[in-house]
Design a protein around this motif. Structure first.
Motif, PDB file in Angstrom:
ATOM      1  N   ASP A 187      -4.410  -1.133 -12.299  1.00  9.47           N
ATOM      2  CA  ASP A 187      -5.083  -1.823 -11.195  1.00  9.47           C
ATOM      3  C   ASP A 187      -4.066  -2.636 -10.385  1.00  9.47           C
ATOM      4  O   ASP A 187      -3.024  -3.029 -10.912  1.00  9.47           O
ATOM      5  CB  ASP A 187      -6.136  -2.771 -11.785  1.00  9.47           C
ATOM      6  CG  ASP A 187      -7.265  -3.080 -10.811  1.00  9.47           C
ATOM      7  OD1 ASP A 187      -7.184  -2.689  -9.640  1.00  9.47           O
ATOM      8  OD2 ASP A 187      -8.240  -3.731 -11.251  1.00  9.47           O
ATOM      9  N   ASP A 188      -4.416  -2.897  -9.129  1.00  8.26           N
ATOM     10  CA  ASP A 188      -3.591  -3.734  -8.250  1.00  8.26           C
ATOM     11  C   ASP A 188      -2.169  -3.212  -8.171  1.00  8.26           C
ATOM     12  O   ASP A 188      -1.202  -3.992  -8.107  1.00  8.26           O
ATOM     13  CB  ASP A 188      -3.584  -5.200  -8.737  1.00  8.26           C
ATOM     14  CG  ASP A 188      -4.992  -5.783  -8.761  1.00  8.26           C
ATOM     15  OD1 ASP A 188      -5.881  -5.213  -8.124  1.00  8.26           O
ATOM     16  OD2 ASP A 188      -5.177  -6.810  -9.430  1.00  8.26           O
ATOM     17  N   GLU A 244      -8.388   0.894  -3.111  1.00  8.14           N
ATOM     18  CA  GLU A 244      -9.473  -0.092  -3.158  1.00  8.14           C
ATOM     19  C   GLU A 244      -9.467  -0.921  -1.886  1.00  8.14           C
ATOM     20  O   GLU A 244      -8.443  -1.093  -1.238  1.00  8.14           O
ATOM     21  CB  GLU A 244      -9.366  -0.981  -4.402  1.00  8.14           C
ATOM     22  CG  GLU A 244      -8.183  -1.921  -4.393  1.00  8.14           C
ATOM     23  CD  GLU A 244      -8.134  -2.844  -5.610  1.00  8.14           C
ATOM     24  OE1 GLU A 244      -8.797  -2.586  -6.621  1.00  8.14           O
ATOM     25  OE2 GLU A 244      -7.400  -3.833  -5.520  1.00  8.14           O
TER      26      GLU A 244
HETATM   27 MG    MG Z   1      -7.889  -3.712  -8.071  1.00  7.48          MG
END
Ligand code: MG
Ligand code: C2E
Ligand code: MG
Ligand code: MG
Length: 295
Positions: A187-188, A244
Motif C-alpha cells: 500500500d501507499d 488509489e
Molecule cells: Mg493506500
C-alpha cells in the motif's frame, strides 16, 4: 518507456516526495483524548467497516473491495482512521482492531458470496505491529476457515514502510501468508524507500500507487513519472498495479493508457456502508442488464 520513467521517478524522488505523519504534539493530544474512548469503542460496537470498490480496467468488472475502518463516537461524531489508527498503535490496541477488521471483512465477503454477489477478493489494511506478532498467520487461517473462504479471497495491504522492516518476524509472516495463498499488496507505494532488489524478493502480488501521485497526475511531471515507473515495475515483476484516489476522467485515461490494472477512487465510488454497497451492486447489475437488453 520504462527506463526514462525510472530515471525521472528517481529525480522526482530527490525532489522531495516525502509525506510526513502529523506533528508529534497532535499525536500526543490524540492519544490522551481518544485513547480511553477507543477502548470503549471496540467493545461498544462503535467501529464499523466502509467498503470501496476497485474496478478492473480490462474487464470493467469488480476487481476487489477495500475494507476501511470507521469510528463514530457518540459525542465526538466520526473520527477518521488517519487519527485513530496511530492512537491504537500507541496504546497497544492495534492488534485487536486488526483482528476485528479481518473478521468483519471476511464475514461481509461471506455474506456477499451467499447473496450471489461476485466479489473476487476483499482487501484489509494491516499495521506493522500486527505483523510482528507470531500468531497472526494462524489467526488469518482460522478466520478464513470460519467463514468458508479461500486464502485468495483475502488480500492483505501492508504499507511500503512496513515491508522495508525486514526483521525476521515480519518476513516470516509475509512468507507464510504468501505460502498459504493469501494475496499481499504493498500500500501507499512510492512514498517509501524500497530498493528494486528488495521489492523483487518480496512475495507481493500487488502494488498500490499512493493517492498523492494520482492527485498530481495532471499537473506534475514528477508524479507522472512515479506513476509510470510503478506500473512498469509491477508489469516487470508480474504484480498487479492498483491506483488509489482516482477522482477525474483525465486520471482514469492516463492510467488506462499506461496499462494500470485496476482503479479505486471517488470517480467510481466513495467508501460505502454495507447497505450502500448492496445498492451499488444492484445499480450496476441493473445497468449491465439494461445494456445487454439493448444489445
Ligand atoms: Mg493506500
Ligand atoms: P489507505 O489504505 O491508503 O486507504 C485509502 C484512503 O484513501 C482511504 O482513506 C479512502 O477513503 C481514501 N480515498 C479513496 N478514494 C479516494 C479519492 O478518490 N479521493 C480522496 N481524497 N480519498 C480517497 P481512509 O478511509 O480515511 O483511510 C485512511 C488510512 O487509514 C488508510 O489509507 C489506511 O492506511 C488506514 N486504515 C483504514 N482502515 C484501517 C484498518 O482497518 N486498519 C489499519 N491498520 N489501517 C486502516
Ligand atoms: Mg489501503
Ligand atoms: Mg494511503
Amino acid at each position: 518507456n520504462c527506463e526514462t520513467a525510472m530515471f525521472e521517478a528517481k529525480a522526482a524522488g530527490r525532489a522531495n516526495y516525502h509525506f510526513f505523519s502529523p506533528e508529534m504534539n497532535v499525536a500526543n493530544r490524540d492519544r490522551l483524548e481518544l485513547g480511553a474512548a477507543l477502548r470503549e469503542a471496540l467493545a461498544g460496537g462503535q467501529l464499523s467497516l466502509a467498503f470501496q470498490p476497485q474496478i478492473d480496467r480490462n474487464s470493467e468488472g469488480l476487481y476487489g473491495v477495500e475494507a476501511l475502518a470507521r469510528w463514530t463516537h457518540p459525542r465526538l461524531g466520526p473520527v477518521g482512521p488517519d487519527r485513530f489508527i496511530p492512537v491504537a498503535e500507541q496504546i497497544g490496541m492495534i492488534e485487536d482492531i486488526g483482528l476485528w477488521a479481518l473478521r468483519a471483512a471476511c464475514a461481509q465477503l461471506a455474506q456477499w458470496r451467499a447473496a450471489g454477489r461476485n466479489v473476487p477478493t476483499i482487501s484489509v489494511n494491516i499495521s506493522a505491529k500486527q505483523f510482528r506478532d507470531g500468531a497472526f498467520c494462524q489467526q488469518v487461517g482460522e478466520t478464513l476457515a470460519a467463514y468458508g473462504l479461500e486464502p485468495s479471497d483475502l488480500t492483505i495491504e501492508i504499507t511500503e514502510s512496513l515491508m522495508l522492516d525486514q526483521t525476521s518476524a515480519v518476513s516470516a509472516n509475509t512468507d507464510t501468508l504468501s505460502e498459504m495463498g493469501v494475496n499481499l499488496s504493498m500500500d501507499d507505494f512510492g512514498t517509501g524507500y524500497s530498493s528494486l532488489s528488495l521489492i523483487a524478493r518480496l512475495p507481493v502480488n500487488e502494488l498500490k500507487i499512493d493517492r498523492a501521485f494520482i492527485d498530481r497526475l495532471e499537473s506534475d511531471a514528477g508524479a507522472q513519472a512515479v506513476a509510470t515507473a510503478v506500473i512498469c515495475i509491477g508489469q516487470s515483476l508480474n504484480m498487479r498495479v492498483v491506483a488509489e484516489g482516482v477522482e477525474t476522467d483525465a486520471q482514469r485515461r492516463f492510467l488506462d493508457a499506461l496499462g494500470c490494472d485496476a482503479q479505486q477512487g471517488y470517480l467510481y465510488s466513495r467508501p460505502l456502508t454495507a447497505q450502500a454497497m448492496d445498492e451499488w451492486f444492484d445499480a450496476r447489475a441493473g445497468r449491465s442488464g439494461a445494456s445487454r437488453r439493448r444489445a
